[in-house]
Scaffold this motif. Structure first.
Motif, PDB file in Angstrom:
ATOM      1  N   TYR A 111      12.202 -23.848   0.333  1.00 45.57           N
ATOM      2  CA  TYR A 111      12.384 -22.935  -0.797  1.00 45.57           C
ATOM      3  C   TYR A 111      11.262 -21.914  -0.749  1.00 45.57           C
ATOM      4  CZ  TYR A 111      15.255 -26.804  -2.441  1.00 45.57           C
ATOM      5  OH  TYR A 111      16.199 -27.787  -2.544  1.00 45.57           O
ATOM      6  N   GLU A 112      11.617 -20.631  -0.796  1.00 44.24           N
ATOM      7  CA  GLU A 112      10.608 -19.574  -0.777  1.00 44.24           C
ATOM      8  C   GLU A 112      10.772 -18.700  -2.017  1.00 44.24           C
ATOM      9  OE1 GLU A 112      11.484 -17.844   3.083  1.00 44.24           O
ATOM     10  OE2 GLU A 112       9.804 -18.953   3.945  1.00 44.24           O
ATOM     11  N   PHE A 113       9.642 -18.412  -2.649  1.00 44.11           N
ATOM     12  CA  PHE A 113       9.605 -17.586  -3.848  1.00 44.11           C
ATOM     13  C   PHE A 113       8.625 -16.445  -3.611  1.00 44.11           C
ATOM     14  CE2 PHE A 113      10.673 -21.873  -5.009  1.00 44.11           C
ATOM     15  CZ  PHE A 113      11.678 -21.747  -5.963  1.00 44.11           C
ATOM     16  N   ALA A 114       8.882 -15.278  -4.215  1.00 46.68           N
ATOM     17  CA  ALA A 114       7.975 -14.142  -4.041  1.00 46.68           C
ATOM     18  C   ALA A 114       8.087 -13.204  -5.239  1.00 46.68           C
ATOM     19  CB  ALA A 114       8.304 -13.382  -2.754  1.00 46.68           C
ATOM     20  N   SER A 115       7.104 -12.323  -5.354  1.00 47.10           N
ATOM     21  CA  SER A 115       7.177 -11.254  -6.354  1.00 47.10           C
ATOM     22  C   SER A 115       8.360 -10.357  -5.996  1.00 47.10           C
ATOM     23  CB  SER A 115       5.904 -10.396  -6.318  1.00 47.10           C
ATOM     24  OG  SER A 115       4.752 -11.177  -6.475  1.00 47.10           O
ATOM     25  N   ARG A 116       9.054  -9.860  -6.989  1.00 43.87           N
ATOM     26  CA  ARG A 116      10.142  -8.917  -6.738  1.00 43.87           C
ATOM     27  C   ARG A 116       9.579  -7.532  -6.452  1.00 43.87           C
ATOM     28  NH1 ARG A 116      14.808 -10.527 -11.156  1.00 43.87           N
ATOM     29  NH2 ARG A 116      15.750 -12.139  -9.861  1.00 43.87           N
ATOM     30  N   ASP A 117      10.344  -6.736  -5.715  1.00 38.79           N
ATOM     31  CA  ASP A 117       9.950  -5.351  -5.475  1.00 38.79           C
ATOM     32  C   ASP A 117       9.789  -4.629  -6.803  1.00 38.79           C
ATOM     33  OD1 ASP A 117      10.040  -5.802  -2.766  1.00 38.79           O
ATOM     34  OD2 ASP A 117      12.030  -4.914  -2.484  1.00 38.79           O
ATOM     35  N   GLN A 118       8.768  -3.814  -6.894  1.00 47.12           N
ATOM     36  CA  GLN A 118       8.415  -3.061  -8.091  1.00 47.12           C
ATOM     37  C   GLN A 118       7.917  -3.962  -9.218  1.00 47.12           C
ATOM     38  OE1 GLN A 118       8.352   0.310  -7.724  1.00 47.12           O
ATOM     39  NE2 GLN A 118       9.073  -0.174  -5.672  1.00 47.12           N
ATOM     40  N   MET A 119       7.710  -5.247  -8.931  1.00 45.35           N
ATOM     41  CA  MET A 119       7.168  -6.200  -9.906  1.00 45.35           C
ATOM     42  C   MET A 119       6.014  -6.972  -9.275  1.00 45.35           C
ATOM     43  SD  MET A 119      10.694  -7.613 -11.638  1.00 45.35           S
ATOM     44  CE  MET A 119       9.867  -8.805 -12.677  1.00 45.35           C
ATOM     45  N   GLU A 120       5.279  -6.297  -8.403  1.00 41.85           N
ATOM     46  CA  GLU A 120       4.173  -6.935  -7.728  1.00 41.85           C
ATOM     47  C   GLU A 120       3.019  -7.167  -8.704  1.00 41.85           C
ATOM     48  OE1 GLU A 120       5.644  -4.079  -6.618  1.00 41.85           O
ATOM     49  OE2 GLU A 120       6.495  -4.566  -4.658  1.00 41.85           O
ATOM     50  N   GLU A 121       2.029  -7.889  -8.246  1.00 43.23           N
ATOM     51  CA  GLU A 121       0.870  -8.236  -9.074  1.00 43.23           C
ATOM     52  C   GLU A 121      -0.276  -7.258  -8.843  1.00 43.23           C
ATOM     53  OE1 GLU A 121       0.732 -10.902 -11.250  1.00 43.23           O
ATOM     54  OE2 GLU A 121       2.809 -11.414 -10.774  1.00 43.23           O
ATOM     55  N   ARG A 122      -1.102  -7.053  -9.838  1.00 39.84           N
ATOM     56  CA  ARG A 122      -2.251  -6.152  -9.741  1.00 39.84           C
ATOM     57  C   ARG A 122      -3.339  -6.719  -8.823  1.00 39.84           C
ATOM     58  NH1 ARG A 122      -5.287  -3.113  -8.297  1.00 39.84           N
ATOM     59  NH2 ARG A 122      -6.906  -2.035  -9.431  1.00 39.84           N
ATOM     60  N   TYR A 123      -3.470  -8.033  -8.784  1.00 37.42           N
ATOM     61  CA  TYR A 123      -4.524  -8.669  -8.005  1.00 37.42           C
ATOM     62  C   TYR A 123      -3.923  -9.524  -6.891  1.00 37.42           C
ATOM     63  CZ  TYR A 123      -7.377  -7.199 -11.914  1.00 37.42           C
ATOM     64  OH  TYR A 123      -8.009  -6.443 -12.868  1.00 37.42           O
ATOM     65  N   VAL A 151       0.842  -1.189   0.000  1.00 35.58           N
ATOM     66  CA  VAL A 151       0.000   0.000   0.000  1.00 35.58           C
ATOM     67  C   VAL A 151       0.882   1.245   0.000  1.00 35.58           C
ATOM     68  CG1 VAL A 151      -1.821   1.231   1.249  1.00 35.58           C
ATOM     69  CG2 VAL A 151      -1.747  -1.277   1.280  1.00 35.58           C
ATOM     70  N   ALA A 152       0.565   2.181  -0.882  1.00 31.69           N
ATOM     71  CA  ALA A 152       1.294   3.452  -0.941  1.00 31.69           C
ATOM     72  C   ALA A 152       0.290   4.580  -1.161  1.00 31.69           C
ATOM     73  CB  ALA A 152       2.318   3.426  -2.071  1.00 31.69           C
ATOM     74  N   GLU A 153       0.631   5.754  -0.700  1.00 30.05           N
ATOM     75  CA  GLU A 153      -0.257   6.912  -0.866  1.00 30.05           C
ATOM     76  C   GLU A 153      -0.356   7.365  -2.306  1.00 30.05           C
ATOM     77  OE1 GLU A 153       0.664  10.246   1.596  1.00 30.05           O
ATOM     78  OE2 GLU A 153       0.710   9.043   3.421  1.00 30.05           O
ATOM     79  N   ASN A 154       0.700   7.179  -3.068  1.00 33.27           N
ATOM     80  CA  ASN A 154       0.781   7.769  -4.397  1.00 33.27           C
ATOM     81  C   ASN A 154       0.604   6.792  -5.561  1.00 33.27           C
ATOM     82  OD1 ASN A 154       3.150   6.446  -3.945  1.00 33.27           O
ATOM     83  ND2 ASN A 154       4.475   8.080  -4.687  1.00 33.27           N
ATOM     84  N   LYS A 155       0.148   5.560  -5.278  1.00 32.75           N
ATOM     85  CA  LYS A 155      -0.118   4.624  -6.367  1.00 32.75           C
ATOM     86  C   LYS A 155      -1.128   3.585  -5.914  1.00 32.75           C
ATOM     87  CE  LYS A 155       3.717   1.462  -5.472  1.00 32.75           C
ATOM     88  NZ  LYS A 155       4.843   0.758  -6.057  1.00 32.75           N
ATOM     89  N   LEU A 156      -1.648   2.841  -6.889  1.00 36.30           N
ATOM     90  CA  LEU A 156      -2.616   1.794  -6.582  1.00 36.30           C
ATOM     91  C   LEU A 156      -1.999   0.710  -5.707  1.00 36.30           C
ATOM     92  CD1 LEU A 156      -4.318   1.227 -10.052  1.00 36.30           C
ATOM     93  CD2 LEU A 156      -5.329   2.290  -8.038  1.00 36.30           C
ATOM     94  N   THR A 157      -2.820   0.091  -4.908  1.00 42.25           N
ATOM     95  CA  THR A 157      -2.368  -1.047  -4.118  1.00 42.25           C
ATOM     96  C   THR A 157      -2.041  -2.201  -5.056  1.00 42.25           C
ATOM     97  OG1 THR A 157      -3.721  -0.374  -2.245  1.00 42.25           O
ATOM     98  CG2 THR A 157      -3.058  -2.687  -2.328  1.00 42.25           C
ATOM     99  N   VAL A 158      -0.891  -2.816  -4.834  1.00 39.23           N
ATOM    100  CA  VAL A 158      -0.476  -3.997  -5.585  1.00 39.23           C
ATOM    101  C   VAL A 158      -0.189  -5.097  -4.566  1.00 39.23           C
ATOM    102  CG1 VAL A 158       0.365  -2.790  -7.629  1.00 39.23           C
ATOM    103  CG2 VAL A 158       1.902  -3.145  -5.685  1.00 39.23           C
TER     104      VAL A 158
END
Length: 183
Positions: A147-159, A72-79
């Protein structure tokens, strides 16, 4: 991308409690070998690149975990930062190398609960999941490797999650199983 920030439908499922956990099988796709047909966050078809297949992870109860966290950020959509982890016990050099080099994957899991829309969930659909940790200790956790996998920073998903539903539960499961074999 739409900038909608208003609720658009009633929330009717509050009386149904979810069932904890996932089924003991996940389908793992190399991100560059699969294409999804989707509308917003609903996947209605899966197409594999020629000669390519999904791979499965199967094991005991609670050996796979998947989920998301809102960014969550003030200046962009939640991803949403998607995450997936599994515990494995690779024995051979080939098995170890396979998991050591795994990156940029998309995962589909089956949630416990009713067999209907929302039971098959996909993570990393638009930007992949990338290895964040790989840990093992011979003295802990029965010497399993996590093993742990995740979205990269600035490459998050829209949903938060992508719902996979082709026609019905059986049709979707059949389609997922079909991805395990090359066409």
């Amino acid at each position: 991308m739409s900038c909608k920030t208003k609720i658009t439908a009633d929330i009717l499922e509050c009386a149904k409690l979810p069932t904890k956990g996932l089924k003991c099988k996940a389908w793992i796709f190399n991100a560059d070998e699969v294409t999804f047909t989707m509308t917003k966050n609903k996947i209605t078809a899966i197409t594999m690149a020629s000669g390519k297949t999904s791979f499965t992870a199967e094991g005991a109860k609670d050996f796979i975990v998947a989920g998301h966290e809102a960014v969550v950020a003030e200046n962009k959509l939640t991803v949403y930062k998607h995450n997936f982890s599994l515990q494995a016990f690779p024995l051979t050099a080939i098995e170890k190398e396979n998991l050591d080099v795994t990156d940029n994957i998309i995962v589909i899991v089956e949630a416990n609960g009713e067999k209907g829309e929302g039971v098959f969930l996909a993570y990393g659909v638009t930007n992949g999941l990338w290895k964040t940790t790989q840990t093992k200790s011979s003295a802990d956790n029965n010497a399993l490797t996590t093993y742990e996998f995740a979205s990269r920073d600035q490459m998050e998903e829209r949903y938060s999650e992508y719902v996979v539903m082709m026609t019905d539960y059986d049709g979707t499961k059949t389609a997922l199983i079909a991805t395990e074999s090359a066409v």
